[in-house]
Design an enzyme around this catalytic site. Sequence first.
Site, PDB file in Angstrom:
ATOM      1  N   HIS A  22       0.864  -1.187   0.000  1.00 23.76           N
ATOM      2  CA  HIS A  22       0.000   0.000   0.000  1.00 23.76           C
ATOM      3  C   HIS A  22       0.898   1.234   0.000  1.00 23.76           C
ATOM      4  O   HIS A  22       1.549   1.538   1.005  1.00 23.76           O
ATOM      5  CB  HIS A  22      -0.930   0.000   1.213  1.00 23.76           C
ATOM      6  CG  HIS A  22      -1.899  -1.138   1.222  1.00 23.76           C
ATOM      7  ND1 HIS A  22      -3.102  -1.098   0.552  1.00 23.76           N
ATOM      8  CD2 HIS A  22      -1.822  -2.364   1.789  1.00 23.76           C
ATOM      9  CE1 HIS A  22      -3.737  -2.251   0.720  1.00 23.76           C
ATOM     10  NE2 HIS A  22      -2.976  -3.035   1.466  1.00 23.76           N
ATOM     11  N   LEU A  23       0.935   1.932  -1.120  1.00 20.96           N
ATOM     12  CA  LEU A  23       1.782   3.123  -1.242  1.00 20.96           C
ATOM     13  C   LEU A  23       1.010   4.414  -0.975  1.00 20.96           C
ATOM     14  O   LEU A  23       1.611   5.490  -0.936  1.00 20.96           O
ATOM     15  CB  LEU A  23       2.442   3.168  -2.621  1.00 20.96           C
ATOM     16  CG  LEU A  23       3.415   2.023  -2.915  1.00 20.96           C
ATOM     17  CD1 LEU A  23       4.049   2.190  -4.283  1.00 20.96           C
ATOM     18  CD2 LEU A  23       4.489   1.919  -1.834  1.00 20.96           C
ATOM     19  N   ASP A  63       1.950  -6.881   2.618  1.00 17.54           N
ATOM     20  CA  ASP A  63       0.762  -6.108   2.999  1.00 17.54           C
ATOM     21  C   ASP A  63       1.192  -4.852   3.766  1.00 17.54           C
ATOM     22  O   ASP A  63       0.586  -4.458   4.768  1.00 17.54           O
ATOM     23  CB  ASP A  63      -0.216  -6.937   3.826  1.00 17.54           C
ATOM     24  CG  ASP A  63      -1.604  -6.293   3.921  1.00 17.54           C
ATOM     25  OD1 ASP A  63      -1.846  -5.269   3.248  1.00 17.54           O
ATOM     26  OD2 ASP A  63      -2.453  -6.817   4.677  1.00 17.54           O
TER      27      ASP A  63
END
Length: 430
Positions: free
Chosen positions: A59-60, A304
Amino acid sequence: MSSLVIRGAQPYGEGEPVDIAVRDGVIAEIGARLDADGAEVIDAGGLVALPGFVDLHTHLREPGREDTETIESGSRAAALGGYTAVFAMANTDPVADNAVIVEHVWRRGREVGLVDVHPVGAVTVGLKGEKLAELGTMARSAARVRVFSDDGLCVADPLIMRRALEYTKALDAVIAQHAEEPRLTVGAQAHEGELAARLGLAGWPAVAEESIVARDCLLALHVGARLHVCHVSTEGTAEVLRWAKGRGTRVSAEVTPHHLLLDDERLTTYDPVNKVNPPLRTSTDAKALRAALAEGTVDCVATDHAPHASQDKDCEWSAARPGMLGLQTALPIVVETMVNPGLLDWRGVARVMSERPAEIAGLPDQGRPIAVGEPATLTLVDPAGRWTVRGADLASIAANTPYEGMELPGVVVATLLRGAVTARDGKVTA
């Protein structure tokens, strides 16, 4: 002609140390005492050389939550963690459910240039689970999306899921499912069991994951499509996967480092840094997941990586956002849980952190063998090194690591992306 020589590395931790000569981004020669001939030299004595790591689940946060992470800061964390490719999940704001957003993420990743950033496209419009997103348009875009996911939410409607599998089969793509039957997890805060009951936390039952995995394996088998299961967290899910693979289902699965190491006993402190979705399960589940990864029932490790602002973690448990950092601590956790106990050797680490993720995502230039003529996309690891985790010292903007203060084994010394050194000795260099 750009060139460097990696001096005295041990590929896959096997055999005698060798030198690896790199020219124009490609491994040009492997042998003993190679002539550096004016090239940059990396002293790799005592280091293990592995193919660069590939993370299928990152998740950026860009666009929308650049206060917690950006493509640049996340890329820095990835390079320092030994990663050369990451897949950026679609639950941004706005959602990556169209070509404009996925191309923005892809282009920004190329501008930063530290790792290959591959955007994941949403399965449904707005992650609402009601209408398929523009899968074909995203697949044909400059980003060439080949992984689709509503991660953070489950594609709960079986008809929508079937249609998505049919479309991705035609696109030679894969659906990555966040397996959670939402009607079984309303208000859930922790793994459903004795500990959650004692702590007064609403339970997230294992069957909420396992039932979706079983359903989707049956759908994938029926359609003949590929399915990838995100963040497997229960012993029962591993059993379902074993059964499905035995029937010829085209299913792959990932496990996170935190589900390999941590269990729900961490929740007794009510510290929200331990809140994650799916939740930390029992020690029995963690042990079963380690065995499933070792035998190949679970294919790979995915972080994640989920950065959160301090106000979303420094609060009461029920109000906290689920998720934890993972890019810079993934390898050490794999060393701690899999290598040191003898469940995986270093070639096995290459399989679960590089080769299989690259295969699942269809990346022809990642996860390649360490051999002459192959891309010099490599990670150099000190297997004897140890380091202490400090969230404030990590490259991410956020600092929500559950490993704060832990001394962990395995140090990433250098990362190379097609011959360019992107990280070395704890610093980003590209």
